[in-house]
Scaffold this active site. Structure first.
Site, short mmCIF file in Angstrom:
data_model
loop_
_atom_site.label_atom_id
_atom_site.label_comp_id
_atom_site.label_asym_id
_atom_site.label_seq_id
_atom_site.Cartn_x
_atom_site.Cartn_y
_atom_site.Cartn_z
N LYS A 1 -0.19 3.68 4.78
CA LYS A 1 -0.34 3.34 3.37
C LYS A 1 0.45 4.36 2.53
CE LYS A 1 -4.04 0.28 4.17
NZ LYS A 1 -5.19 0.25 5.07
N ASN B 1 0.82 -1.22 0.00
CA ASN B 1 0.00 0.00 0.00
C ASN B 1 0.85 1.26 0.00
OD1 ASN B 1 -2.39 -1.64 0.42
ND2 ASN B 1 -1.71 -1.85 2.53
N ASP C 1 -13.81 6.66 6.34
CA ASP C 1 -12.44 6.17 6.43
C ASP C 1 -11.74 6.42 5.08
OD1 ASP C 1 -10.11 4.66 6.47
OD2 ASP C 1 -11.00 3.02 7.63
N GLU D 1 -16.32 4.00 3.68
CA GLU D 1 -14.95 4.32 3.26
C GLU D 1 -15.04 5.25 2.05
OE1 GLU D 1 -12.47 0.79 2.75
OE2 GLU D 1 -13.62 -0.21 4.32
N HIS E 1 -7.37 4.63 1.90
CA HIS E 1 -6.73 4.37 0.61
C HIS E 1 -6.70 5.59 -0.31
CE1 HIS E 1 -6.09 0.13 1.26
NE2 HIS E 1 -7.22 0.16 1.92
N HIS F 1 -14.28 -2.00 5.88
CA HIS F 1 -13.07 -2.70 6.37
C HIS F 1 -13.32 -3.34 7.74
CE1 HIS F 1 -8.85 -2.74 8.02
NE2 HIS F 1 -8.57 -3.07 6.78
N SER G 1 -11.32 -0.82 0.11
CA SER G 1 -10.01 -1.48 0.04
C SER G 1 -9.99 -2.73 -0.84
CB SER G 1 -9.53 -1.82 1.44
OG SER G 1 -10.47 -2.64 2.10
C1 LIG Z 1 -5.55 -0.48 6.26
C2 LIG Z 1 -6.85 0.04 6.69
C3 LIG Z 1 -7.09 0.39 8.03
C4 LIG Z 1 -6.08 0.12 9.10
O1 LIG Z 1 -5.09 1.08 9.13
P1 LIG Z 1 -3.71 0.71 9.87
O2 LIG Z 1 -3.07 2.03 10.09
O3 LIG Z 1 -2.97 -0.18 8.94
O4 LIG Z 1 -4.07 0.02 11.14
C5 LIG Z 1 -8.29 0.96 8.35
N1 LIG Z 1 -9.24 1.15 7.42
C6 LIG Z 1 -9.07 0.80 6.13
C7 LIG Z 1 -10.15 1.05 5.14
C8 LIG Z 1 -7.87 0.22 5.73
O5 LIG Z 1 -7.70 -0.16 4.47
#
Ligand SMILES: *Cc1c(COP(=O)(O)O)cnc(C)c1O
Length: 390
Positions: free
Chosen positions: A241, A51, A211, A182, A214, A137, A186
């Protein structure tokens, strides 16, 4: 049989079942090589599953700033932020971040997972209703479970279904309503309709939590995510990421920040991020706004890849981003395909149910700024080789 002989039975049973279903996971040893190359269990492969969308994990400024912060502040932050772990860098980074997100305030968290599992329960009480996108997620799902309130899951990206649910639950005495989604999903690489979500949140007086994991670094104004410049109630993102290191954030109003400092267990009861991570985040936030060229090329390459895959008969769901899922159908198929790709020098993860719906097992390709056109040609050739082989 005594309890002591029996008590590990569930572990054996679960592991046996997983082996039988080919769902047994094991950790593999990885070491970064140069560019997008990686050594996994001793074999050099081109990595299409990380990522690190902008390649910042290896950026000289990010590495240097992390080292400088260790030299200045030490290896650890020694306590939670409310005790004495809140070194001055936090305020500086949060101010910079809030400015970039065009929100009044931002608050750093240790990880995106931790942010989601503690922010959502902090926003909800037992009388809350949470409306959650079907493809959210796992960290959002866990956070929603921890909220221990009523939950309605709406069909993926189906705002008409979301509205039906909101309408059906109007005037039923809920303390408040949360909509959780989101910005870029993801597993499918598609985007939410944030205008529609905002309109519904306003019409039904719901809190909107998005969220941006990405999209942060990759999309939106100055690459600061699709929530940048919007009046989300709560935008969450990660620095693990595209920012290339670790850590996470919440951005929103000043009052929301104060509320979380007082009420969010994941912030209160956990050690503050270590200085090295703060240094890396600080440098990443300096670099990301200026990386328009990398972002443009990343989207160009993703569009090209999708086009080539479609020409060859592959489906890539509704992806419009650097995440390109290639549908393989059955679980057996996707496992064989991922093995074939690896024999051809390509590392790409097979994603299977229950992470994705039955029949939509897939190879999840993620592109980064480190992939050259030659890397993409190699990937397309490998997929073509698989089709030709059968
Ligand atoms: C990767 C991810 C997370 C977690 O984030 P980290 O910092 O890796 O714990 C949370 N939400 C989504 C949508 C993700 O893809």
């Amino acid at each position: 049989m005594s309890a002591s002989q029996n008590k590990y039975g569930f572990i054996k049973t679960e592991l046996r079942n997983r082996r039988k279903l080919s769902r047994f996971r094991r950790l593999r040893q990885a070491a970064p090589l140069s560019g997008p190359e990686i050594r996994v269990d001793g074999k050099a492969l081109t990595n299409f599953c990380n990522n690190d969308y902008l390649g910042l994990s290896q950026h000289p400024l990010v590495k240097q700033r992390a080292a400088e912060y260790i030299a200045a502040y030490g290896a650890g932050s020694t306590a939670s932020r409310l005790i004495c772990g809140n070194i001055e860098a936090f305020a500086r980074i949060e101010e910079k971040l809030a400015g970039l997100k065009k929100n009044p305030a931002a608050l750093l968290f240790s990880t995106g997972f931790q942010a989601n599992v503690s922010i959502i329960p902090a926003l909800a009480d037992r009388q809350t209703l949470i409306c959650s996108d079907r493809l959210n997620h796992n960290s959002l799902i866990q956070g929603i479970r921890l909220a221990r309130c009523q939950v309605r899951v709406y069909r993926h990206n189906d705002t008409a279904h979301l509205e039906e649910i909101l309408q059906a639950h109007q005037g039923q005495g809920f303390s408040r309503i949360l909509i959780v989604a989101e910005s870029v999903f993801s597993m499918d690489g598609d985007r939410s309709d944030l205008d529609a979500l905002e309109a519904l949140a306003e019409a039904y007086e719901a809190l909107l939590v998005v969220d941006d994991a990405h999209a942060t670094g990759v999309l939106g104004d100055r690459g600061m995510g699709l929530t940048a410049g919007r009046q989300m109630d709560a935008a969450i993102g990660t620095f693990g990421k595209a920012a290339g290191s670790f850590g996470a954030y919440l951005s929103g109003s000043r009052e929301l920040k104060e509320y979380m400092i007082n009420c969010c267990s994941g912030l209160i009861y956990s050690t503050a991020l270590p200085p090295a991570v703060l240094g890396a985040v600080d440098a990443a936030l300096e670099l990301i706004p200026g990386m328009e060229k990398e972002r443009r090329e990343l989207q160009e390459k993703a569009a090209w890849l999708r086009g080539r895959l479609h020409e060859n008969g592959w489906e890539t769901t509704d992806s419009t981003t650097q995440i390109v899922p290639v549908i393989a159908g059955s679980e057996e198929n996707v496992l064989e395909l991922s093995r074939f790709l690896e024999e051809n020098g390509i590392l790409a993860t097979a994603i299977r149910p229950p992470t994705v719906p039955e029949g939509s097992a897939r190879i999840r390709i993620s592109l980064t700024a480190l992939h050259s056109w030659a890397h993409l040609e190699k990937l397309v050739a490998a997929f073509a080789g698989w089709a030709g082989r059968r």
